[in-house]
Design an enzyme around this catalytic site. Structure first.
Site, short mmCIF file in Angstrom:
data_model
loop_
_atom_site.label_atom_id
_atom_site.label_comp_id
_atom_site.label_asym_id
_atom_site.label_seq_id
_atom_site.Cartn_x
_atom_site.Cartn_y
_atom_site.Cartn_z
N LEU A 53 51.42 43.04 30.77
CA LEU A 53 52.33 42.52 29.72
C LEU A 53 51.52 41.68 28.72
O LEU A 53 51.16 40.53 29.01
CB LEU A 53 53.42 41.65 30.36
N ARG A 105 60.31 49.14 52.55
CA ARG A 105 58.96 48.58 52.42
C ARG A 105 57.95 49.69 52.15
O ARG A 105 56.98 49.48 51.44
CB ARG A 105 58.58 47.82 53.70
N ASN A 137 50.92 42.03 48.24
CA ASN A 137 51.49 42.46 49.52
C ASN A 137 51.95 43.90 49.49
O ASN A 137 52.34 44.40 48.43
CB ASN A 137 52.69 41.56 49.86
N ASP A 165 48.74 31.69 56.21
CA ASP A 165 49.54 31.46 57.43
C ASP A 165 48.87 30.36 58.27
O ASP A 165 49.53 29.49 58.83
CB ASP A 165 49.64 32.73 58.30
N ARG A 168 49.50 26.96 56.87
CA ARG A 168 50.85 26.49 57.23
C ARG A 168 50.86 26.02 58.69
O ARG A 168 51.48 25.00 59.03
CB ARG A 168 51.87 27.62 57.05
N HIS A 192 49.27 39.83 58.22
CA HIS A 192 49.87 38.75 57.44
C HIS A 192 51.39 38.95 57.45
O HIS A 192 51.87 40.02 57.13
CB HIS A 192 49.33 38.80 56.01
P1 6V0 Z 1 54.77 38.47 39.77
O1 6V0 Z 1 55.07 37.10 39.22
O2 6V0 Z 1 55.77 39.56 39.57
O3 6V0 Z 1 53.35 38.91 39.16
C1 6V0 Z 1 52.83 40.20 39.26
C2 6V0 Z 1 52.12 40.45 37.94
O4 6V0 Z 1 51.44 41.71 38.03
C3 6V0 Z 1 53.07 40.54 36.74
O5 6V0 Z 1 52.69 39.60 35.75
C4 6V0 Z 1 52.89 41.97 36.26
O6 6V0 Z 1 53.05 42.13 34.85
C5 6V0 Z 1 51.48 42.28 36.73
N1 6V0 Z 1 51.17 43.70 36.76
C6 6V0 Z 1 51.97 44.74 37.07
N2 6V0 Z 1 51.31 45.90 36.89
C7 6V0 Z 1 50.06 45.59 36.48
C8 6V0 Z 1 48.92 46.35 36.14
N3 6V0 Z 1 48.92 47.69 36.19
N4 6V0 Z 1 47.81 45.69 35.73
C9 6V0 Z 1 47.79 44.35 35.65
N5 6V0 Z 1 48.86 43.57 35.96
C10 6V0 Z 1 49.97 44.19 36.37
O7 6V0 Z 1 54.50 38.39 41.32
P2 6V0 Z 1 53.81 37.17 42.11
O8 6V0 Z 1 52.69 36.65 41.28
O9 6V0 Z 1 54.85 36.23 42.60
O10 6V0 Z 1 53.21 37.93 43.39
C11 6V0 Z 1 52.11 38.80 43.26
C12 6V0 Z 1 51.78 39.47 44.58
O11 6V0 Z 1 51.22 38.52 45.49
C13 6V0 Z 1 53.00 40.05 45.31
O12 6V0 Z 1 52.65 41.31 45.85
C14 6V0 Z 1 53.26 39.04 46.41
O13 6V0 Z 1 53.96 39.59 47.50
C15 6V0 Z 1 51.85 38.66 46.75
N6 6V0 Z 1 51.67 37.42 47.53
C16 6V0 Z 1 50.76 37.44 48.51
C17 6V0 Z 1 50.51 36.32 49.29
C18 6V0 Z 1 49.49 36.38 50.38
O14 6V0 Z 1 49.36 35.43 51.19
N7 6V0 Z 1 48.71 37.43 50.47
C19 6V0 Z 1 51.21 35.12 49.03
C20 6V0 Z 1 52.10 35.09 48.01
C21 6V0 Z 1 52.43 36.25 47.20
#
Ligand code: 6V0
Length: 333
Positions: A53, A105, A137, A165, A168, A192
């Site tokens: 975006l 999922r 994830n 995890d 926490r 995870h």
């Molecule tokens: P979010 O706020 O929706 O951010 C995702 C971002 O990815 C958005 O800004 C999108 O525009 C962008 N995006 C989508 N497609 C593309 C692309 N092709 N190229 C570049 N950018 C793109 O989600 P949030 O930031 O909250 O979470 C992101 C991911 O992290 C999710 O899959 C969560 O489940 C994961 N997390 C993993 C954790 C862990 O411990 N591993 C912890 C928290 C969240």
């Protein structure tokens, strides 16, 4: 400023430190928390942000740049394609689709795999020597996907896994004992999320095995208290998401701590998602990634700890590995 002669050779001909570049793919809640934590901890000379975006991305980049007067000097660049990440030392991938109502999922996983097919190959081509840190994830399966799509050796592809995890876990034990979480050593390993495994025997406080500390502190230490802590760890993310809609700060600090160990060659041990085939009875042919305590340095994963697990803990790891492997095989990579 008027230039002054220092008598030293000009910077271009003098040997100088190689600059450190970190790229964050996905400038959402998690990506921005990671970027800002890395920025404040002075870990990088350049941070590249990538998102699909363009307006949101430019807004986020400008917002960080406007803090320049209060922060270490870091160049912040942004773009919608991978070219802006060229010559990164570390690439953190947080881009991910969110689950939509009614979606399974596995459907979500398929959508995220499609996203990774677009993201990972160009990023790997722009920075063939980089370390790749996967956060999106389901992190364990997507770390496998990133490994396959990048063509990198497994030592350079790491999932943030149960590092969060475990943090926490340490926080809750510290609260229970009224000590500082930094003095608590404790590991959650495995997948995870819901099936992560608490390694009770790993807990030590100030170098003392936890059981002894708990007895000395005259606090309750029974099965119910332990199970309560484990459930609170597993439910932690759901609780935060239920209350504020997403998690961001803790994962930001968790990833920044991994970035420190990697970029500064700290050789610290973190529970992160690594290629686990051959450990704890996981079949050599099952190329799954799940979290085990790993020693991290500039080369990535330098070693994986052989933990002394109970049979029940090892069996849980093997069950998670089997489920993960079944999912990986459905992806056709
Ligand atoms: P979010 O706020 O929706 O951010 C995702 C971002 O990815 C958005 O800004 C999108 O525009 C962008 N995006 C989508 N497609 C593309 C692309 N092709 N190229 C570049 N950018 C793109 O989600 P949030 O930031 O909250 O979470 C992101 C991911 O992290 C999710 O899959 C969560 O489940 C994961 N997390 C993993 C954790 C862990 O411990 N591993 C912890 C928290 C969240």
């Amino acid at each position: 400023f008027r230039p002054v002669s220092s008598g030293c050779p000009p910077p271009s001909s003098s040997p100088h430190r190689r600059l450190t570049k970190v790229s964050v793919i996905g400038a959402g809640n998690v990506g921005m928390a990671i970027a800002q934590t890395i920025l404040t901890q002075n870990l990088a000379d350049e941070i590249a942000l990538v998102d699909a975006l363009p307006d949101k991305l430019r807004g986020e980049a400008l917002d960080l740049q406007h803090a320049a007067a209060f922060l270490p000097r870091v160049r912040i660049v942004s773009g919608t394609d991978a070219s802006v990440t060229r010559n990164s030392d570390l690439v953190v991938v947080t881009a991910g689709a969110r689950q939509i109502p009614g979606e399974t999922r596995l459907d979500l996983l398929q959508r995220n795999v499609a996203l990774y097919r677009k993201i990972v190959p160009p990023v790997a081509a722009c920075s063939p020597e980089a370390l790749l840190l996967v956060v999106s994830n389901p992190v364990d399966v997507l770390t496998y996907v990133a490994w396959k799509l990048s063509g990198f050796p497994p030592s350079r592809v790491i999932g943030s896994g149960t590092n969060l995890d475990s943090s926490r876990f340490r926080f809750l034990i510290a609260e229970h004992l009224d000590v500082n979480a930094q003095d608590v050593q404790a590991y959650m390993v495995g997948e995870h999320g819901d099936s992560s495994v608490a390694i009770w025997s790993s807990i030590s406080v100030g170098g003392m095995p936890a059981l002894k500390s708990l007895q000395d502190s005259h606090r309750s230490f029974d099965e119910a208290a332990l199970e309560g802590i484990r459930r609170a760890v597993v439910g932690g993310a759901y609780e935060v998401i239920g209350l504020k809609g997403y998690t961001s700060w803790a994962i930001g600090y968790s990833v920044a701590s991994l970035a420190t160990s990697l970029l500064r060659d700290q050789r610290r041990v973190h529970p992160v998602s690594v290629l686990a085939a051959g450990f704890h009875g996981i079949s050599d042919g099952h190329e799954v990634f799940l979290s085990l305590p790993a020693r991290l340095g500039r080369g990535g994963v330098l070693g994986v700890a052989e933990m002394d697990l109970t049979e029940a803990e090892a069996a849980q790891l093997r069950r998670s590995a089997k489920t993960l492997w079944d999912n990986c095989q459905l992806l056709g990579l």
